[in-house]
Enzyme design. Structure first.
Site, PDB file in Angstrom:
ATOM      1  CG  MET A 149       3.087   0.594  -5.422  1.00 33.71           C
ATOM      2  SD  MET A 149       1.582   1.171  -6.239  1.00 33.71           S
ATOM      3  CE  MET A 149       1.656   2.926  -5.906  1.00 33.71           C
ATOM      4  CD  GLU A 160      -2.659  -1.023   2.686  1.00 30.82           C
ATOM      5  OE1 GLU A 160      -3.820  -1.426   2.676  1.00 30.82           O
ATOM      6  OE2 GLU A 160      -2.086  -0.570   3.712  1.00 30.82           O
ATOM      7  CB  CYS A 161       0.545   4.363   0.105  1.00 33.84           C
ATOM      8  SG  CYS A 161       0.721   6.143  -0.239  1.00 33.84           S
ATOM      9  N   GLY A 162       3.274   3.825   0.407  1.00 32.51           N
ATOM     10  CA  GLY A 162       4.708   3.787   0.616  1.00 32.51           C
ATOM     11  C   GLY A 162       5.299   2.409   0.424  1.00 32.51           C
ATOM     12  CB  SER A 167      -3.270   0.127  -4.980  1.00 28.38           C
ATOM     13  OG  SER A 167      -4.046   1.295  -5.225  1.00 28.38           O
TER      14      SER A 167
END
Length: 433
Positions: free
Chosen positions: A327, A323-325, A414
């Site tokens: 990714m 997730e986010c960081g 994502s």
């Protein structure tokens, strides 16, 4: 089966006319003051947030959960408040942004559970207009229980007098809190600096508590009745599954409820630190949560042991959810705000660049294999990749397309931060080998 009973507990909903009014500082100070009196304090945070809850947890001494009528759902909110009322002497809920901002808003949440509202208003730069702002907040939505108002950032005794001069008798000012840098919480691009990075956090919280101690907030608010909520049994879909979870200052954006759900699903959790160059624990699946990889580029780039073991995990076609960081860590490279670039894991083709303005914000949901997970996005980076998105998330409001979701071998990644309890079955599929 015996029906669960209602429970009552003094409760207060701290809100404001906007962000940056000092809500978190005063909520932390209020929680610590009552904790210092020997009371059990349970604090909740409205909406998606990873940073404020960690500070509020330090202040209260208890885990802090998110409440959001859309992302976590009304039933989840009701259950958590009812559970907290079982042993708490005081329940505090910190709102997000302004009282009426967002859909659903803090006002919607306060009204749904009958929690009286306390408005925190930064009074620096105003005098009698304070009364107009306070009265507007208190009367804009008829029927919303309003406890009172607190003036924050007050310059002097005379300033305090001017602020309260035009308040109507029906609206109580429960405190004027003097301006004090010793209790101010430092910020950076995603919000407050992480609790574990603030060396004098205890002193700041205690200073805020001392400021609260000379206000009428030393009195407990009236009790609120919380109704029970039923919860369907959680199937042990991840029994005999071991999940390795990255957790350190670079990867700390984890909802406590997410980990609790994984355990309830039967998973065994093992933590590891990429910043410490830990080898990946023996695991069936990996969870790389969000955080601040951009602040630790050199260290992450040099963490060869972690890199090699994550590569081996993916080469064995074992699930990895990022997730986010998390990714960003998977990418070929990441460039920070100063323009420095470092190579990272190279497990997901592409590169990302931090920018000075917000690139993604808001509540979103994603459908994976016919199951929907809810969550949110909040990031300042842009991603360039040759991968075609597997799907896109949908925004809770508005028509613009949501965040891309990528599948690459056994990797699902994502910018979207998912709230796992919103769909236990969909969560299990992310980690099931």
């Amino acid at each position: 089966m015996q029906q669960a009973k209602t429970r009552s507990c003094p409760a207060l909903f701290l809100t404001a006319p906007a962000s940056h009014q000092g809500k978190t500082t005063l909520t932390a100070g209020l929680a610590r003051h009552h904790r210092n009196q020997g009371r059990t304090v349970r604090v909740f945070k409205t909406g998606p947030d990873f940073l404020d809850p960690c500070i509020l947890e330090r202040a209260s001494g208890n885990p802090v959960y998110s409440l959001d009528l859309w992302m976590t759902g009304a039933a989840d909110c009701r259950r958590r408040l009812h559970d907290a009322a079982a042993d708490a002497d005081l329940i505090l809920i910190e709102g997000s942004m302004g009282l009426f901002d967002g859909t659903p808003s803090s006002a919607d949440l306060a009204a749904a559970f009958g929690v009286p509202v306390l408005a925190v208003i930064d009074a620096s730069g105003m005098a009698q207009t304070f009364a107009a702002v306070a009265q507007g907040l208190s009367t804009f939505r008829p029927g919303l229980a309003f406890y009172g108002v607190v003036a924050n950032g007050v310059a002097s005794t005379r300033h305090a007098e001017l602020l309260c001069e035009l308040l109507p008798s029906s609206l109580r000012c429960v405190g004027t809190v003097m301006r004090d840098e010793a209790m101010t919480l430092p910020e950076r691009h995603l919000g407050l600096v992480q609790a574990q990075e603030i060396g004098d956090l205890e002193q700041r919280i205690e200073t805020a508590a001392a400021r609260i101690a000379v206000t009428a907030l030393t009195d407990l608010p009236p009790p609120v009745v919380f109704a029970p909520a039923t919860q369907a049994p959680i199937p042990r879909l991840l029994a005999d599954t071991r999940i390795a979870v990255a957790r350190d200052q670079a990867f700390s954006f984890i909802y406590p409820a997410n980990l609790e759900l994984l355990i309830a699903l039967g998973a065994d959790i093992a933590f590891f630190s990429p910043l410490a160059n830990d080898p990946l624990p023996v695991a069936d699946a990996v969870y790389l949560p969000g955080g601040y990889p951009e602040l630790h580029l050199d260290t992450l780039s040099a963490s060869g042991v972690t890199k090699a073991t994550l590569h081996a995990h993916v080469a064995a076609s074992r699930p990895l959810f990022a997730e986010c960081g998390g990714m960003l860590y998977l990418l070929d490279s990441l460039t920070d705000l100063a323009g420095a670039t470092a190579p990272l894991l190279g497990l997901l083709p592409g590169r990302a660049t931090l920018q000075g303005r917000l690139a993604g914000l808001g509540l979103q949901s994603v459908e994976l294999e016919g199951e929907t997970l809810r969550g949110h996005t909040f990031h300042y980076s842009s991603l360039q990749t040759s991968l075609a998105p597997h799907t896109h998330a949908r925004r809770a409001s508005g028509t613009a397309r949501g965040e891309a979701v990528y599948r690459h071998g056994s990797i699902v990644a994502s910018y979207l931060h998912c709230y796992f309890p919103s769909n236990p079955g969909a969560t299990a599929r992310l980690f099931k080998p």
